[in-house]
Design a protein around this motif. Sequence first.
Motif, PDB file in Angstrom:
ATOM      1  N   TRP A   4       0.779  -1.195  -0.029  1.00 62.11           N
ATOM      2  CA  TRP A   4      -0.035   0.041  -0.015  1.00 62.11           C
ATOM      3  C   TRP A   4       0.867   1.259   0.007  1.00 62.11           C
ATOM      4  O   TRP A   4       0.525   2.285  -0.691  1.00 62.11           O
ATOM      5  N   LEU A 295      -6.955   2.407  10.725  1.00 61.00           N
ATOM      6  CA  LEU A 295      -6.214   3.340   9.877  1.00 61.00           C
ATOM      7  C   LEU A 295      -4.888   3.933  10.366  1.00 61.00           C
ATOM      8  O   LEU A 295      -3.902   4.238   9.935  1.00 61.00           O
ATOM      9  N   PHE A 316      -8.460  14.938   5.126  1.00 62.70           N
ATOM     10  CA  PHE A 316      -8.673  13.956   3.684  1.00 62.70           C
ATOM     11  C   PHE A 316      -9.046  15.036   2.811  1.00 62.70           C
ATOM     12  O   PHE A 316      -9.917  15.835   2.616  1.00 62.70           O
ATOM     13  N   VAL A 410      -4.047   7.714  -1.969  1.00 62.02           N
ATOM     14  CA  VAL A 410      -4.324   6.474  -1.112  1.00 62.02           C
ATOM     15  C   VAL A 410      -5.345   5.696  -2.196  1.00 62.02           C
ATOM     16  O   VAL A 410      -5.275   4.693  -2.353  1.00 62.02           O
ATOM     17  N   VAL A 411      -6.441   6.565  -2.773  1.00 62.02           N
ATOM     18  CA  VAL A 411      -7.182   5.816  -3.775  1.00 62.02           C
ATOM     19  C   VAL A 411      -6.985   6.754  -5.051  1.00 62.02           C
ATOM     20  O   VAL A 411      -7.030   7.984  -4.824  1.00 62.02           O
ATOM     21  N   ALA A 431     -14.254   5.692   3.378  1.00 62.36           N
ATOM     22  CA  ALA A 431     -14.328   7.211   2.899  1.00 62.36           C
ATOM     23  C   ALA A 431     -15.489   7.046   1.719  1.00 62.36           C
ATOM     24  O   ALA A 431     -15.619   6.149   1.208  1.00 62.36           O
ATOM     25  N   LEU A 445     -10.579   2.260   3.935  1.00 63.32           N
ATOM     26  CA  LEU A 445      -9.286   2.516   4.121  1.00 63.32           C
ATOM     27  C   LEU A 445      -8.622   1.685   4.951  1.00 63.32           C
ATOM     28  O   LEU A 445      -8.810   1.643   6.384  1.00 63.32           O
ATOM     29  N   SER A 446      -7.741   0.846   4.872  1.00 60.61           N
ATOM     30  CA  SER A 446      -7.171  -0.068   5.432  1.00 60.61           C
ATOM     31  C   SER A 446      -5.630  -0.283   4.919  1.00 60.61           C
ATOM     32  O   SER A 446      -5.249   0.285   4.080  1.00 60.61           O
ATOM     33  N   ILE A 449      -6.576  -0.759  -0.058  1.00 63.39           N
ATOM     34  CA  ILE A 449      -7.614  -0.211  -0.108  1.00 63.39           C
ATOM     35  C   ILE A 449      -8.770  -0.855  -0.849  1.00 63.39           C
ATOM     36  O   ILE A 449      -8.470  -1.310  -1.920  1.00 63.39           O
TER      37      ILE A 449
END
Length: 1854
Positions: A4, A295, A316, A410-411, A431, A445-446, A449
């Motif tokens: 990640w 998270l 965020f 992140v995403v 999210a 969110l881990s 993702i």
Amino acid sequence: MASWVSLPLLLFLLVFCLSASHGQEENRIPILDFTSETPINNVVQDHQTGRIYLGAINTIFQLGPSLNLEARAETGPKEDARTCTPPASACQDTKPMPNLNKLLLVHPSNGSLIVCGSRYRGICSLLNVTNVKQELYYSDSKGERTYVASIEDNVNVVGVMSTYAKDGHNFNVFLVGKGYGSLDSTKLISTRILQDYREWVVFESIIEASTVQTTPFVPKYLHDFRHAFKEDGFVYFLFSRTLDGTDNKNLTFVSRLCEDDQHYYSHTELQLNCGPQNRYNKVQAAYVASPGKELAQVMTESGLYEKVDTWDKILFMVANPDDDGTDSALCMYPLNLINKRLVEIITACYSDSGKIDGNAAVDIPYSSKTDEFCTSKIARDTLEKFKCGADFLPSPLASKPEFALKTDAVVISKGLLTAVAIAVESDHTIAFLGNHQGEVIKAHLSTTIDVYNKSPVDTMGEQVNKNLFFDLSHSHLYITTEKKITKVPVQTCHLKTDCKSCMELRDPYCGWCVLEGRCTRRSECRRAEEKNGWLWSPMQQCVKILSFYPPNLSCKKTQQVEINIPSLPTIGSSDRLRCDFISVQSEGTMSESGQVTCALPHPAAIPPTPEDQDFVAVPLKIFVNESVELATSEFKFYNCAATVKKAENTPCMSCVASQWGCQWNTHDHTCSDMNDTVVGLNIIKHRQGGRCPQFENPDPVLISVGIKTAIGFEGINLDLYKGRPFTIGTELMRNMEEEVIPEAGPFYTFSGFNFSFDKSQETNVLFYVKDKKSGKKMDSTLNVTLYNCSMGREDCSLCKNAHPKYSCVWCAKQKACVYNKLCTSDPYDTTCPDPQITDIIPRYGPMRGGISITIRGSNLGIHEENIKSISVVGEPCIHQKDKYSVSTSVVCEISPLNPLNTHWGQVEVEVEGGKRGTSSIYFTYRDPIPHEVQPASGIKAGGTLITITGTNLNTGSKEDVQVTVGGVDCTVEQFGEAITCRTGPYRAENVPSGLVTVTVKYGKSTITSIPRAFRFLENPMWLHHPKGSFVCGGRNIVVTGQGFNIIQTAIMKVNLTGGPASVEKATSHNDTVIQFLSPAVNRSYESQLFKAYLLLDNFEKELTPFDYHPNPYFNDLPKKVITETSIIIVTGRGFSKAMTAKEAQAFVGDVSCQVNTLQDDKLFLDPPPTPPSAGSKRHRRDLSLEPGLDLVIKFGNGEWLVGSVHYERKYEVPLYIIIPAVIVPMLLIIAISVYCYRRKSQQAEREYEKVKHQLENLEESVRDRCKKEFTDLMIEMEDHTNDLNEGRIPFLDYKTYTDRVFFLPSKDGANDVMITGKLDIPESRRATVTQALNQFSNLLNSKTFLINFIRTLEGRPDFNARAKVYFASLLTVALHGKLEYYTDIMRTLLLQLMEEYVHSKNPKLMLRRSETVVERMLCNWMSICLYQFLKDSAGEPLYKLFRAIKHQIEKGPVDARVKKAKYTLNDTGLLGDDVEYCVLTLQVLVQGEGPDVTPVKVLNCDTISQVKEKIIEQVYKNLPYSLRPKVDSVTLEWRPGSTGQILSDLDLTSQKEGRWKRINTLAHYNVRDNATLVLSKVLHTQHNYDQNQENHEERNALLEDDKVFHLVRPADELDEIKSKRGSMKDKSMTKAITEIYLTRLFSVKGTLQQFVDDFFRSVLCSGAVVPPAVKYFFDFLDEQALKHDNVDEETIHIWKTNSLPLRFWVNILKNPHFIFDVHVTEVVDASLSVIAQTFMDACTKSEHKLSRDSPSNKLLYAKEISTYKKMVDDYYKGIRQMVSVSDQDMNTHLAEVSRSHTDKLNIQVALHQLYQYASKYYDGIIASLDDDPAAQSKQLTLRLQQIAAALENKVTDL
């Protein structure tokens, strides 16, 4: 975790599209929504009551938590104007304008709602939060200090509530972050009070900090504020901006202020980088929340965020690349990390000179004094005292890009993310990400993702508003799109009814509540805390049965079974277990080890074993408490008797080898369950397959068809079968069985069978063996191969090529390949017959050979070595061994033909053994001759299908032919009498190319060509409309351009990333227009993944912009009854996304009805004038619907049945009543009326119609011409606009600009000593003169001396106006180093001048003309101060206006002699004749600059000099005018053939008309379109009249008479004969015709109107950038006017006009070469003068009374003058209301100008020239100084005398 951190997860939303079943389930979700009539700008929630407030255009809505409407307040439209300063009642030219909501804040402490809109300069109001209808406060009369928001639609405003302490009182305030609009103040951040206090009023900006703004006068940062929030004593603003004015790339920043900072000293900005190389650089939305435990741990372990706890706050943020909308990302920034980095930046500036680790880390935005910052040295231990800054510390601060806070994405999501909200559920963080398609994506969110779902909202593809938030319970999410807000649950766990579907959700909110059998949130499951009581959805684990003991059971038995279920929760004493086997139920018990025991069903209850299986799987379900299903699986009951079905030829081995543990009984040939009590030799136990009686090892294993062959084999384990007979058989024996013959020992023989088989060369034969007595099959593995020699071996050679194991021979008698024992003749002496040739491919070849031919036949050898020789028409043919096929074909390459031999003949093949085969078919040698290529041109990208015709082209084969076009491969598609091939891409740069050669190559040796046969043209350019389509497709897309007639294939293609493409061919196609129907696309995919392309032949280019929109949604039709005159209203959503009223279709039944109006949510239809027939239906969907006519709406391919309508019934009146009662009297009345009226008015009507028709035609003609000319001009200006965007406006440097403004108008012009900078001073005196001039400079810096100096000069009568202007300009240069002093002198002199005009003259005449030195000083001062403004703001529209005028003039003929043009704004410069001309495109080659040609558009009526000018301008367009070659320094040569011709304006070929000689044009030389001309430079400039004349006699003859003309002869020079002939009528006609051409002025004016308006706006818009000098000087005039009673508003207006527009702008407008490096021709100057005059008229207060006798130039802009006058008034008014520019600010600005430019000016020359005036008027100056006590005290007389002595090298009276 590592994956990640290292790689952001690129998550295509496509993968997570919901299945159809999901969609059906989600329809049951109770979704609440509210729809606004207008677009929604802002949404805010009251956190105490849960109420929602929508700020929409013109309306504020108050909604309950369930989105029920409680109240609404109308906020617009309001009577306003862009330049209006409230109150609106004081404004002119107002109109209703929409009010966009800019800011919405809940003020909880006093129950009010802060509402700020876009009207009245962004004034706010306070509404009651319990009833927004009630307005608590509003005032529009408090002035600029209360303007909060912006009137610009694209300027974003954010705000946050706070408090402010003063004098022991705490005040409620809100902080506002606002971008910069053209009419806004430059403050970026302001603090607004919410109550009156002393001098403060509500909404006033109470902190007067000048630091956090876009610089006082130049907006260059382009702030876009997206979020504001408070946390831990700080206020944060999140925004994007550019670094400075030089780069438009946006960067994301977070800025921080101490909440109690009353001066913004603490304002510090930190750049936030998102993604690799900061790809996602522009923030869209943000949300601040604490992370879940999971998270927080992941972020800590990643090492990117330092330590993160669950109580920390995280920012965020969603962002996207500002130059690419294909994807977006979510990034996370802990506030602790942001604060830490901000402290590092502040510490670096306060203590370390702005450096971190030795590198500059601190930037100083909004200030030009960067060198003076970060110089303080505060000890680090005392920094804590100044953590919020101080007045002596630098501010504001920002991080440099190198010290940005960087995080990974992140995403990553396709398309544009526009909103984000964060929730935490049971330590897990979710999210919610809104996108521009109206979807809200859910991501867990881990460590990895997981984008697991989307919110079920029907939004018609509208963008999600950045205000995305939860209800007070956090159980629902409010999603706002363009006009709709929807309340949706954050989870839909309850819709899933089994564990599997619950796990498939992967929703962190959900889990399976095991003992309740429900999908729930953890908090809703009563026994969730027990082990395995609640199984979390993302874990993907249900309660599963792992194993059974026993694992399976015979279907003939029953017993207890132990079931192993590891994840089973604890079963309490009160819980009851039950096992269900189909219909059989039994009670279950749970052991201490956690296993469940159940009784299996009785064998009679077990279902029968399926035919194709040896077991039956019976479903098992385990229930708890009767109804809750815990787990399910299948238990297998096996059937040993069924195992033999798997391999019937080996029943024993199948039985004992099965997995069930079966045993075989040889006595009765049965398979049964394992039974240890049954023993004996006849019983074969499990896995004892080696004991099975069986037959194996057949010999031989290869047998031929057609002959009976005995087969021997071995039998084993047959002790129990001694003496018993066996039979053998197989399927190919046609159900016949033969007895097996026993041999010695274990061996047996089968006598064989005469098999027949002709489907393939060989097949497998499997024999079975039976016990003859019982008829039961024994185990047999007897497998042999049956083969057929004749299959695939049709001739002798193929037969002999067969493998020896088959023993195949060629039997001559049978003429077939057979098994050797089947041939009746002697097979061993058989030799193969001679080769036979049956075909030759191809049958024609080129004379030079070099192609391959294929010879087909039989007996052409067995191996390639068997081919000994091949000859074609007597010539050897080279054998291609690698292409040889045994016996059937030979390939060889033919040799060139001997010219002496015949051209045709046979083919002969010799094989080993001397055998020859000769063809009966003849082969012919001939040469192909191509003649013609069609079409003769195609596009550079290729793809043109060309056809080559000629003689004998079908020589050889398609594979032998290679075609090239100008060296480009052309792929052959058809080969025959004509060859067609498709061109490839043309890589050369010279496009259009010359005519290139088409080459056709046959094989290796024959090359034919057609020279100059094809031309490559430029790939087409196009525009398209409309710009979008619904996903159903079928919308008519019109593509316009030029040169489409050479395109053969036009396709519109829509690609989908990772999905199928949709294609549509053009529906119509001509040279300028191609039309397509937009392709339909799969609506299940998301529209942001679609990209539309146009494919013209091989040229593929993205069609951009082109968007696909979701299909519209139609509501049911409410009104079913219609009449012929009623209007049908259809409602829905999304109509206007991709449709217009003109395109839409509607049908009532089968009859079309007109679509009158199409809005986004409404369609207005006119029903058919006559009702359709009762039986008329259209695609009736459901016959059960109520009777009526279908109303169908058709948008492109999409059809929607919106309802059924029927016409209102009418009561019919009998015909015999209607006729006498109505018709007859009506006809009589009409007839009488018409008769009377026609006699009176028929003639007048005809005249009126005639005049009206003429006027309409004229108006239409002018309108069409304006539209066409404007369109053409915009297209032609596009390249120049691109140049401007790339910074190619040729601005002059500061020195050249001032030289031209100050001194170019002087009598010496460009040769003035101030421009050349050359002084004639002997070398020996230079040092003395320089020193003296420096002393003279010091003397000028004495105000007393300078005032006396100027007064003395102005008092002398010979000091005329020209001298005053020149003197003032010299003085400006000399004092440029101290502009503050210069300004002081100017003010002093102006005050004196003002006193003089106010008391003794007409005040309105002041500053009208440059009659005094100070008036010219003012003009120069303005020129200096506005230079930067010209470069930054006004220069671009001025340059575009200049270019547009030049382009428009040069589009038509321009008479080079009389300087008149067809297209102009000046009636005196209008070409009065209609000159015939056409546009030519010349291909210009510049000698010595490479082979590339430049296309240049010219007119065939242009003179050669005009052509040169246009060529030079196009070829050297990237060079400023001063660096380009001049017309006289180049020659132009035309090369129509092998020889060239020099073109010149006059030569011996020039045409004569009487005594007049016409200047040569391109038409004179007959130069055609696309001609190639060569431009070359000459070493010595010649007069253009004699460029190609070599002897002096010819040149003298040409110059004898200068009566030359170009297009028209001067009116006063007409031939006398013609004058005498012409009658008075002819002359009047000539005059009339000339006046008609005045309409061209209007046409040109309409074409240029946009450019004129843009320039006027750039100069006269106070809301945009106003130079400080203008504000400073206008305030000075206002102050002075207040001191004099006789100075009214009109006089002040005149003063301002005389000082700025007339003194500066008109000068620049008429002389663009003062600021740009350009050449202004006389015809361009004439048009600029008209615009300049219009500008002057707009600035005057007097009204211009226009009549038909007014000049055309005045009439031309008469309509616009009032608008321009209003702009001037608003400009002056806006400047007056601006924040004042203090003397200190002005001096700072002037000092910066002095510092930047003084060293470039010729100051010494200016001082020398000034001294010439001192010398000339020396005595008068001395006398004046002697009379002035102040001068005497400073000994100014003595200093002047000393300077005079040094400069003039003489002894004075000193």
